[in-house]
Design an enzyme around this catalytic site. Structure first.
Site, PDB file in Angstrom:
ATOM      1  N   GLY A 168      -4.545 -11.023 -16.286  1.00 14.68           N
ATOM      2  CA  GLY A 168      -5.924 -10.906 -15.797  1.00 14.68           C
ATOM      3  C   GLY A 168      -6.150  -9.483 -15.301  1.00 14.68           C
ATOM      4  O   GLY A 168      -5.475  -8.543 -15.733  1.00 14.68           O
ATOM      5  N   ARG A 169      -7.084  -9.359 -14.354  1.00 12.87           N
ATOM      6  CA  ARG A 169      -7.436  -8.008 -13.880  1.00 12.87           C
ATOM      7  C   ARG A 169      -6.236  -7.295 -13.275  1.00 12.87           C
ATOM      8  O   ARG A 169      -5.993  -6.115 -13.546  1.00 12.87           O
ATOM      9  CB  ARG A 169      -8.522  -8.106 -12.806  1.00 12.87           C
ATOM     10  CG  ARG A 169      -9.815  -8.766 -13.238  1.00 12.87           C
ATOM     11  CD  ARG A 169     -10.701  -8.875 -11.999  1.00 12.87           C
ATOM     12  NE  ARG A 169     -11.865  -9.686 -12.210  1.00 12.87           N
ATOM     13  CZ  ARG A 169     -11.882 -11.014 -12.105  1.00 12.87           C
ATOM     14  NH1 ARG A 169     -10.787 -11.694 -11.808  1.00 12.87           N
ATOM     15  NH2 ARG A 169     -13.012 -11.678 -12.286  1.00 12.87           N
ATOM     16  N   ILE A 170      -5.483  -8.009 -12.428  1.00 13.91           N
ATOM     17  CA  ILE A 170      -4.367  -7.349 -11.734  1.00 13.91           C
ATOM     18  C   ILE A 170      -3.244  -7.040 -12.724  1.00 13.91           C
ATOM     19  O   ILE A 170      -2.667  -5.943 -12.702  1.00 13.91           O
ATOM     20  CB  ILE A 170      -3.876  -8.221 -10.548  1.00 13.91           C
ATOM     21  CG1 ILE A 170      -5.008  -8.386  -9.524  1.00 13.91           C
ATOM     22  CG2 ILE A 170      -2.647  -7.602  -9.884  1.00 13.91           C
ATOM     23  CD1 ILE A 170      -4.738  -9.404  -8.420  1.00 13.91           C
ATOM     24  N   ARG A 218      -2.310 -17.045 -21.071  1.00 10.21           N
ATOM     25  CA  ARG A 218      -2.913 -18.205 -21.741  1.00 10.21           C
ATOM     26  C   ARG A 218      -3.676 -17.770 -22.983  1.00 10.21           C
ATOM     27  O   ARG A 218      -3.576 -18.355 -24.035  1.00 10.21           O
ATOM     28  CB  ARG A 218      -3.875 -18.886 -20.774  1.00 10.21           C
ATOM     29  CG  ARG A 218      -3.433 -20.266 -20.381  1.00 10.21           C
ATOM     30  CD  ARG A 218      -4.436 -20.951 -19.581  1.00 10.21           C
ATOM     31  NE  ARG A 218      -5.305 -19.990 -18.877  1.00 10.21           N
ATOM     32  CZ  ARG A 218      -6.143 -20.316 -17.919  1.00 10.21           C
ATOM     33  NH1 ARG A 218      -6.222 -21.556 -17.556  1.00 10.21           N
ATOM     34  NH2 ARG A 218      -6.898 -19.433 -17.313  1.00 10.21           N
ATOM     35  N   ILE A 269       3.998 -11.423  -7.189  1.00 11.49           N
ATOM     36  CA  ILE A 269       2.843 -11.153  -6.309  1.00 11.49           C
ATOM     37  C   ILE A 269       1.752 -12.182  -6.598  1.00 11.49           C
ATOM     38  O   ILE A 269       0.598 -11.986  -6.233  1.00 11.49           O
ATOM     39  CB  ILE A 269       2.282  -9.720  -6.478  1.00 11.49           C
ATOM     40  CG1 ILE A 269       1.950  -9.427  -7.952  1.00 11.49           C
ATOM     41  CG2 ILE A 269       3.218  -8.693  -5.897  1.00 11.49           C
ATOM     42  CD1 ILE A 269       1.081  -8.205  -8.135  1.00 11.49           C
ATOM     43  N   ALA A 270       2.142 -13.281  -7.285  1.00 11.91           N
ATOM     44  CA  ALA A 270       1.143 -14.275  -7.693  1.00 11.91           C
ATOM     45  C   ALA A 270       0.911 -15.263  -6.552  1.00 11.91           C
ATOM     46  O   ALA A 270       0.054 -15.044  -5.679  1.00 11.91           O
ATOM     47  CB  ALA A 270       1.603 -14.960  -8.961  1.00 11.91           C
ATOM     48  N   ARG A 271       1.682 -16.313  -6.526  1.00 14.25           N
ATOM     49  CA  ARG A 271       1.600 -17.334  -5.487  1.00 14.25           C
ATOM     50  C   ARG A 271       2.957 -18.010  -5.373  1.00 14.25           C
ATOM     51  O   ARG A 271       3.679 -18.138  -6.363  1.00 14.25           O
ATOM     52  CB  ARG A 271       0.567 -18.415  -5.845  1.00 14.25           C
ATOM     53  CG  ARG A 271      -0.860 -18.098  -5.472  1.00 14.25           C
ATOM     54  CD  ARG A 271      -1.087 -18.124  -3.954  1.00 14.25           C
ATOM     55  NE  ARG A 271      -2.461 -17.871  -3.585  1.00 14.25           N
ATOM     56  CZ  ARG A 271      -2.999 -16.666  -3.384  1.00 14.25           C
ATOM     57  NH1 ARG A 271      -2.283 -15.570  -3.531  1.00 14.25           N
ATOM     58  NH2 ARG A 271      -4.262 -16.549  -3.025  1.00 14.25           N
ATOM     59  N   GLU A 319       4.928 -20.943   2.192  1.00 12.84           N
ATOM     60  CA  GLU A 319       4.849 -19.856   3.182  1.00 12.84           C
ATOM     61  C   GLU A 319       3.947 -20.250   4.350  1.00 12.84           C
ATOM     62  O   GLU A 319       3.034 -21.059   4.159  1.00 12.84           O
ATOM     63  CB  GLU A 319       4.350 -18.565   2.505  1.00 12.84           C
ATOM     64  CG  GLU A 319       2.941 -18.647   1.950  1.00 12.84           C
ATOM     65  CD  GLU A 319       2.536 -17.387   1.177  1.00 12.84           C
ATOM     66  OE1 GLU A 319       3.315 -16.915   0.331  1.00 12.84           O
ATOM     67  OE2 GLU A 319       1.415 -16.911   1.454  1.00 12.84           O
ATOM     68  N   HIS A 330       3.290 -11.637   2.106  1.00  9.38           N
ATOM     69  CA  HIS A 330       2.006 -11.831   1.431  1.00  9.38           C
ATOM     70  C   HIS A 330       1.000 -10.735   1.821  1.00  9.38           C
ATOM     71  O   HIS A 330      -0.063 -11.028   2.388  1.00  9.38           O
ATOM     72  CB  HIS A 330       1.439 -13.227   1.742  1.00  9.38           C
ATOM     73  CG  HIS A 330       0.418 -13.686   0.732  1.00  9.38           C
ATOM     74  ND1 HIS A 330       0.209 -15.009   0.433  1.00  9.38           N
ATOM     75  CD2 HIS A 330      -0.461 -13.000  -0.038  1.00  9.38           C
ATOM     76  CE1 HIS A 330      -0.750 -15.105  -0.475  1.00  9.38           C
ATOM     77  NE2 HIS A 330      -1.168 -13.892  -0.776  1.00  9.38           N
ATOM     78  N   ILE A 331       1.361  -9.493   1.504  1.00  9.46           N
ATOM     79  CA  ILE A 331       0.527  -8.352   1.933  1.00  9.46           C
ATOM     80  C   ILE A 331       0.051  -7.487   0.765  1.00  9.46           C
ATOM     81  O   ILE A 331      -0.377  -6.353   0.976  1.00  9.46           O
ATOM     82  CB  ILE A 331       1.304  -7.446   2.929  1.00  9.46           C
ATOM     83  CG1 ILE A 331       2.666  -7.015   2.344  1.00  9.46           C
ATOM     84  CG2 ILE A 331       1.470  -8.145   4.273  1.00  9.46           C
ATOM     85  CD1 ILE A 331       3.342  -5.904   3.122  1.00  9.46           C
TER      86      ILE A 331
HETATM   87  C1  DGY Z   1      -5.471 -13.103  -2.884  1.00 11.93           C
HETATM   88  O1  DGY Z   1      -6.568 -12.583  -2.695  1.00 11.93           O
HETATM   89  O2  DGY Z   1      -5.304 -14.052  -3.664  1.00 11.93           O
HETATM   90  C2  DGY Z   1      -4.325 -12.557  -2.099  1.00 11.93           C
HETATM   91  O3  DGY Z   1      -3.121 -13.092  -2.524  1.00 11.93           O
HETATM   92  C3  DGY Z   1      -4.537 -12.851  -0.627  1.00 11.93           C
HETATM   93  O4  DGY Z   1      -4.423 -14.229  -0.475  1.00 11.93           O
END
Ligand code: DGY
Length: 331
Positions: free
Chosen positions: A155-157, A178, A237-239, A268, A286-287
């Site tokens: 996606g964008r990131i 996907r 850096i996803a979830r 978390e 999560h920063i």
């Molecule tokens: C987001 O915007 O999804 C970052 O992970 C902060 O939760």
């Protein structure tokens, strides 16, 4: 009388002030997120919720919030909202895309570099007085430039990370998603679409940027980790939940992969205890989007969405980033 809105966690005072122009606010100004029960107890009578990733709006919350019309998440990820349940009840949901893309991509890159070049481990080594002398073999890490980056979730990131990798670090970029990107976007990013299996096998550095859902739960587990190179790094850096953290800790402990950079964790702020002891895991709370400018932009966008979604302000009825715009058409 102003309509009533719930703000689930503290946020910048200027954002509360702006919301206060339109709404009567109930704000959780403690350091602790409300439990699901505490949230539900406050939902009756509220037309809007200013939400953060620490709280969920799901079918149970909607039972309590029968007057709810808008849920504005201060986050691009929205796995903390049951969007179909909201849509079924005519509740508009919004998130905060775009404003955090580049900042989050910077952090993903930083975490990958830190894992590959053993930054946290080296710093601990120095601070603990274990550094004897310069030596040819102290803290040798993995190359990043001109190596192969695999991106899961384009996606964008993901695309912002690909740009940094291809144009800044001369990396070969592979991705799996996907849906495949248009040929001209692939060409601009110098990114090649591959199967998930090829991505796992070929990447020197694997970057996870895929949204969390039932389909992506444990998308990286023991089986996938076994396909990766022993020299590879993994950055999440996803979830939390996209990775099986127990399986990852095991793979890192046994050096079946070289290192990991993790900004998000299953359950978390709890972190799997096995990860905490590993020298080859760089762990952050999560920063990825946490710079002052970006967090202000996210907070303001969430506020603008809430104000517009509830029919106020200059964009009344036209929030910038609706997740279920069909609700607006029904209104
Ligand atoms: C987001 O915007 O999804 C970052 O992970 C902060 O939760």
């Amino acid at each position: 009388m102003k309509p009533k809105v719930l703000v689930v966690r503290k946020v910048f005072p200027q954002v509360l002030e702006r919301l206060g122009e339109y709404f009567e606010l109930e704000v959780n100004d403690t350091e602790h997120p409300w439990t699901a029960e505490e949230l539900a107890a406050r939902l009756p009578g509220k037309v809007g919720v200013y939400l953060m990733p620490t709280n969920r709006i799901d079918a149970a919350a909607l039972e309590a919030g029968t007057e709810l019309r808008v849920v504005a998440n201060m986050s691009v990820g929205f796995n903390n909202i049951d969007v179909p349940a909201c849509t079924a009840r005519g509740v508009l949901c919004t998130n905060t895309p775009d404003v955090l893309t580049e900042t989050t991509a910077d952090f993903g890159f930083a975490l990958m570099l830190a894992a590959a070049r053993r930054l946290s481990e080296s710093e601990r080594f120095l601070r603990e007085g274990r550094w004897g002398n310069w030596s040819f073999d102290v803290m040798m890490g993995r190359e990043v430039h001109r190596s192969t980056l695999g991106i899961l979730g384009m996606g964008r990131i993901g695309q912002a990370i690909a740009r940094r990798a291809a144009h800044g670090f001369d990396m070969q970029v592979l991705y799996h998603n996907r849906s495949r990107l248009p040929a001209e976007t692939e060409a601009a990013l110098k990114a090649r679409y591959v199967s998930k299996e090829e991505l796992l096998r070929e990447s020197d550095h694997l970057m996870l940027v895929v949204p969390y859902s039932a389909e992506t739960h444990h998308t990286i587990g023991a089986t996938e980790l076994a396909l990766m190179k022993r020299s590879a790094t993994l950055t999440n850096i996803a979830r939390g939940g996209v990775v099986d953290d127990a399986a990852l800790a095991e793979a890192l402990r046994e050096r079946r992969i070289a290192a990991a950079g993790l900004d998000v964790f299953e359950g978390e702020p709890h972190v799997h205890p096995a990860l905490l002891d590993l020298p080859n895991a760089v762990l952050t709370p999560h920063i990825a989007s946490a710079t002052m400018r970006t967090r202000i932009a996210m907070a303001q966008l969430a506020a603008d969405n809430l104000i517009a979604g509830l029919g106020f302000g200059p964009r009344a009825g036209q929030p910038l980033s609706p997740l279920n715009p069909e609700v607006l058409q029904r209104a």
